[in-house]
Write a protein that holds these residues in place. Structure first.
Motif, PDB file in Angstrom:
ATOM      1  N   GLY A 253      61.238  33.111  -7.335  1.00 48.65           N
ATOM      2  CA  GLY A 253      59.550  34.156  -7.453  1.00 48.65           C
ATOM      3  C   GLY A 253      58.356  33.792  -8.419  1.00 48.65           C
ATOM      4  O   GLY A 253      57.165  34.519  -8.282  1.00 48.65           O
ATOM      5  N   LYS A 254      59.221  33.707  -9.746  1.00 46.03           N
ATOM      6  CA  LYS A 254      57.774  33.501 -10.228  1.00 46.03           C
ATOM      7  C   LYS A 254      57.187  32.252 -10.376  1.00 46.03           C
ATOM      8  O   LYS A 254      56.155  32.226 -10.995  1.00 46.03           O
ATOM      9  CB  LYS A 254      59.091  33.871 -11.725  1.00 46.03           C
ATOM     10  CG  LYS A 254      59.966  34.863 -12.357  1.00 46.03           C
ATOM     11  CD  LYS A 254      59.299  35.739 -12.560  1.00 46.03           C
ATOM     12  CE  LYS A 254      58.122  35.463 -13.456  1.00 46.03           C
ATOM     13  NZ  LYS A 254      57.231  37.244 -13.717  1.00 46.03           N
ATOM     14  N   VAL A 255      58.002  31.724  -9.648  1.00 46.90           N
ATOM     15  CA  VAL A 255      56.763  30.403  -9.759  1.00 46.90           C
ATOM     16  C   VAL A 255      55.852  30.370  -8.365  1.00 46.90           C
ATOM     17  O   VAL A 255      54.783  29.959  -8.877  1.00 46.90           O
ATOM     18  CB  VAL A 255      58.181  28.768  -9.142  1.00 46.90           C
ATOM     19  CG1 VAL A 255      57.465  27.739  -9.252  1.00 46.90           C
ATOM     20  CG2 VAL A 255      59.246  28.758 -10.731  1.00 46.90           C
ATOM     21  N   ALA A 256      56.356  30.757  -7.425  1.00 55.37           N
ATOM     22  CA  ALA A 256      55.225  31.028  -6.530  1.00 55.37           C
ATOM     23  C   ALA A 256      53.849  32.209  -7.332  1.00 55.37           C
ATOM     24  O   ALA A 256      52.886  32.110  -6.637  1.00 55.37           O
ATOM     25  CB  ALA A 256      55.799  31.704  -5.480  1.00 55.37           C
ATOM     26  N   GLU A 257      54.801  33.262  -7.727  1.00 52.44           N
ATOM     27  CA  GLU A 257      53.895  33.996  -8.359  1.00 52.44           C
ATOM     28  C   GLU A 257      52.539  33.653  -9.491  1.00 52.44           C
ATOM     29  O   GLU A 257      51.642  33.496  -9.269  1.00 52.44           O
ATOM     30  CB  GLU A 257      53.863  35.118  -9.413  1.00 52.44           C
ATOM     31  CG  GLU A 257      53.239  36.088  -9.804  1.00 52.44           C
ATOM     32  CD  GLU A 257      54.428  37.085 -10.662  1.00 52.44           C
ATOM     33  OE1 GLU A 257      53.884  37.471 -11.709  1.00 52.44           O
ATOM     34  OE2 GLU A 257      55.382  37.599 -10.427  1.00 52.44           O
ATOM     35  N   THR A 258      53.113  32.408  -9.787  1.00 54.87           N
ATOM     36  CA  THR A 258      52.510  31.409 -10.825  1.00 54.87           C
ATOM     37  C   THR A 258      51.094  30.711  -9.915  1.00 54.87           C
ATOM     38  O   THR A 258      50.114  30.640 -10.165  1.00 54.87           O
ATOM     39  CB  THR A 258      53.429  30.834 -11.878  1.00 54.87           C
ATOM     40  OG1 THR A 258      53.875  31.248 -12.956  1.00 54.87           O
ATOM     41  CG2 THR A 258      52.200  29.429 -12.328  1.00 54.87           C
ATOM     42  N   TRP A 259      52.157  30.454  -9.273  1.00 56.12           N
ATOM     43  CA  TRP A 259      50.924  29.316  -7.920  1.00 56.12           C
ATOM     44  C   TRP A 259      49.989  30.295  -7.228  1.00 56.12           C
ATOM     45  O   TRP A 259      48.997  29.709  -6.853  1.00 56.12           O
ATOM     46  CB  TRP A 259      52.014  28.564  -6.755  1.00 56.12           C
ATOM     47  CG  TRP A 259      51.279  27.938  -5.936  1.00 56.12           C
ATOM     48  CD1 TRP A 259      50.779  28.805  -4.962  1.00 56.12           C
ATOM     49  CD2 TRP A 259      50.974  26.437  -6.281  1.00 56.12           C
ATOM     50  NE1 TRP A 259      49.963  27.197  -4.095  1.00 56.12           N
ATOM     51  CE2 TRP A 259      49.826  26.503  -4.635  1.00 56.12           C
ATOM     52  CE3 TRP A 259      50.497  25.393  -7.141  1.00 56.12           C
ATOM     53  CZ2 TRP A 259      49.571  25.126  -4.710  1.00 56.12           C
ATOM     54  CZ3 TRP A 259      50.538  24.519  -6.926  1.00 56.12           C
ATOM     55  CH2 TRP A 259      49.286  23.918  -5.474  1.00 56.12           C
ATOM     56  N   ARG A 260      50.105  31.216  -7.128  1.00 57.01           N
ATOM     57  CA  ARG A 260      49.454  32.069  -6.330  1.00 57.01           C
ATOM     58  C   ARG A 260      48.032  32.482  -8.034  1.00 57.01           C
ATOM     59  O   ARG A 260      46.693  32.845  -7.387  1.00 57.01           O
ATOM     60  CB  ARG A 260      49.665  33.148  -6.077  1.00 57.01           C
ATOM     61  CG  ARG A 260      50.534  33.177  -4.399  1.00 57.01           C
ATOM     62  CD  ARG A 260      51.690  34.195  -3.823  1.00 57.01           C
ATOM     63  NE  ARG A 260      52.043  34.173  -2.925  1.00 57.01           N
ATOM     64  CZ  ARG A 260      53.648  34.417  -2.797  1.00 57.01           C
ATOM     65  NH1 ARG A 260      53.911  34.968  -4.045  1.00 57.01           N
ATOM     66  NH2 ARG A 260      54.525  33.820  -1.988  1.00 57.01           N
ATOM     67  N   ASP A 261      48.788  32.986  -8.849  1.00 54.83           N
ATOM     68  CA  ASP A 261      47.570  33.192  -9.673  1.00 54.83           C
ATOM     69  C   ASP A 261      47.018  32.505 -10.726  1.00 54.83           C
ATOM     70  O   ASP A 261      46.062  32.930 -11.208  1.00 54.83           O
ATOM     71  CB  ASP A 261      48.668  34.176 -10.774  1.00 54.83           C
ATOM     72  CG  ASP A 261      49.253  35.245 -10.414  1.00 54.83           C
ATOM     73  OD1 ASP A 261      48.348  35.646  -9.551  1.00 54.83           O
ATOM     74  OD2 ASP A 261      50.312  35.717 -11.198  1.00 54.83           O
ATOM     75  N   ARG A 262      46.903  31.178 -10.253  1.00 53.69           N
ATOM     76  CA  ARG A 262      46.510  30.129 -11.349  1.00 53.69           C
ATOM     77  C   ARG A 262      46.147  28.643  -9.654  1.00 53.69           C
ATOM     78  O   ARG A 262      46.075  27.681 -10.008  1.00 53.69           O
ATOM     79  CB  ARG A 262      46.951  29.443 -11.906  1.00 53.69           C
ATOM     80  CG  ARG A 262      48.097  30.277 -13.650  1.00 53.69           C
ATOM     81  CD  ARG A 262      46.697  30.707 -14.158  1.00 53.69           C
ATOM     82  NE  ARG A 262      45.718  29.627 -14.697  1.00 53.69           N
ATOM     83  CZ  ARG A 262      46.359  29.369 -15.899  1.00 53.69           C
ATOM     84  NH1 ARG A 262      47.127  30.010 -16.336  1.00 53.69           N
ATOM     85  NH2 ARG A 262      46.037  28.321 -16.645  1.00 53.69           N
ATOM     86  N   PRO A 263      45.068  29.638  -9.035  1.00 55.40           N
ATOM     87  CA  PRO A 263      44.810  28.533  -7.897  1.00 55.40           C
ATOM     88  C   PRO A 263      43.298  27.384  -8.196  1.00 55.40           C
ATOM     89  O   PRO A 263      44.144  26.097  -7.736  1.00 55.40           O
ATOM     90  CB  PRO A 263      43.558  29.314  -7.319  1.00 55.40           C
ATOM     91  CG  PRO A 263      43.126  30.285  -8.260  1.00 55.40           C
ATOM     92  CD  PRO A 263      44.155  30.844  -9.204  1.00 55.40           C
ATOM     93  N   GLU A 264      43.165  27.374 -10.009  1.00 57.52           N
ATOM     94  CA  GLU A 264      42.591  26.506  -9.947  1.00 57.52           C
ATOM     95  C   GLU A 264      43.849  25.289 -10.757  1.00 57.52           C
ATOM     96  O   GLU A 264      43.034  23.824 -11.370  1.00 57.52           O
ATOM     97  CB  GLU A 264      41.430  26.543 -11.517  1.00 57.52           C
ATOM     98  CG  GLU A 264      42.339  26.973 -12.769  1.00 57.52           C
ATOM     99  CD  GLU A 264      42.960  28.029 -12.363  1.00 57.52           C
ATOM    100  OE1 GLU A 264      43.636  28.843 -13.668  1.00 57.52           O
ATOM    101  OE2 GLU A 264      43.552  29.286 -11.562  1.00 57.52           O
TER     102      GLU A 264
END
Length: 399
Positions: A253-264
């Motif tokens: 969940g934390k990794v997926a959250e990072t992925w969604r928050d940092r599209p660049e």
């Protein structure tokens, strides 16, 4: 057991929960008083015996009870803080402890009044637990224990420990061990911090110097410590690898959250790796649900080793992927400090901490190498590795 206790079903348990809530309003009742009342009502571990926090009910009904209390806003016993007691000590005490020990230890263990730790590993007996050298010598007053244990989580906060010792050096290593519960606050017990790569000291080494243990605190027969320890270890691996998680719970969940928050920071290659690990984490979560269903009708078996192995592997790969997603931002690690935490907090810390701490997942609770041997031999039925020390007295083994 009464007829009504034999026929308990989900509706009967909901009625018992309602009775506890009516008598002990969570909004106005002291937290500890509420937890004690829940235990005394048999709603702590519903599958445990009456009088020991349970009702002799089917284990799978525990989720019904937990859901009812959660919906009412009732306090829980902070299971992450007391995981060693709940997941390892309690089932071992229930199976091998005297009635007096069960009555004395299980209630404060479940309510969290008394924290537990596990004194198994030693500097010369980590992966090979049966090689342990901590000696317990019997005298007229009980047992005198001398030795050193290592990698002991929560020893700095624990009131009690489960302890395996060497009581007979003249027989092969698996046959000369005896299992005790140890008061960690007594004379002769010294706890020293072990600083980890994270900068914290979550683990400890424990030195036992002429520590006295009454024979009444022995679990199982003298010399049968290996058999008793297997109950602990099987429950430990389920406790580490088989915890209930919602979808995208924990590390994924934390990794997926990072992925969604940092599209660049996204690349096609990173996306493919994340999707693969997300699918593995979901398969692991569903397998854990199946394992808990199996536990509801029996004792943990070697399958728990597979769950713990999968947990360690996926967690480490996810932590490494998160660092790659974050690129140079992953180098930040602002919490380097010598602390003595009660809990490992994977989701409330930064990516750098998660990456460093995940390295321990393949060591704690049984190394991944040992777990692969267990799976090969006890699950897949493959031939065991040659063991030249099986029939050699422990005192004659090279060290």
């Amino acid at each position: 057991m009464t007829t009504s206790e034999k026929s308990l079903d989900a509706e009967a348990l909901r009625a018992r929960v309602a009775d506890v809530l009516a008598a002990h309003d969570p909004a106005t009742t002291d937290r500890l008083a509420f937890l004690r009342a829940r235990f005394d009502a048999g709603l702590a571990w519903v599958h445990f015996p009456v009088g020991l926090g349970g009702l002799d009910a089917p284990r799978e009904l525990q989720s019904v009870v937990d859901a009812e209390f959660a919906a009412a806003g009732a306090p829980d016993n902070n299971p992450r803080r007391i995981g060693i007691g709940l997941g390892m000590a309690a089932p071992t005490i229930l199976k091998f402890g005297s009635e007096e020990l069960k009555q004395r230890l299980l209630r404060p263990l479940w309510t969290g009044e008394e924290v537990w730790c596990q004194l198994f590993s030693e500097p010369g007996a980590g992966s090979d637990l049966a090689a342990l050298a901590t000696r317990a010598v019997r005298d007229e007053d009980g047992w005198i224990v001398n030795g050193q244990k290592v990698w002991t989580s929560s020893a700095h906060t624990a009131q009690w420990a489960i302890l395996v010792t060497r009581t007979d050096p003249d027989v092969p290593k698996h046959r000369g061990m005896t299992y005790f519960v140890l008061d960690m606050t007594q004379p002769g017990v010294e706890v020293r911090p072990l600083r980890q790569i994270t900068g914290e000291a979550e683990f400890n080494e424990v030195f036992l110097t002429d520590a006295r243990i009454p024979d009444a605190q022995r679990l199982g027969e003298v010399g049968a410590g290996w058999q008793v320890a297997q109950t602990t270890l099987m429950n430990e691996r389920v406790a580490i690898g088989g915890n209930a998680q919602p979808r995208e719970g924990g590390m994924v969940g934390k990794v997926a959250e990072t992925w969604r928050d940092r599209p660049e920071l996204r690349t096609p290659e990173l996306r493919d790796r994340l999707v693969k690990l997300w699918a593995e984490a979901e398969a692991f979560r569903l397998a854990g649900s199946r394992l808990r269903q199996q536990l509801a009708v029996g004792q943990p078996g070697p399958e728990g080793s597979g769950m713990k192995l999968a947990f360690a592997t996926v967690a480490q790969q996810l932590a490494a992927l998160e660092l790659e997603i974050l690129d140079e931002d992953a180098l930040r690690y602002d919490e380097w400090s010598m602390r003595r935490p009660e809990l490992v907090d994977f989701t409330g810390r930064d990516a750098g901490y998660r990456y460093l701490r995940s390295k321990g997942n393949s060591i704690e609770g049984g190394t991944s190498e040992v777990l692969r041997n267990i799976i090969a031999e006890r699950v897949l039925g493959l031939p065991s590795e040659p063991r030249t020390d099986k029939d050699v007295a422990w005192k004659d083994l090279p060290r």
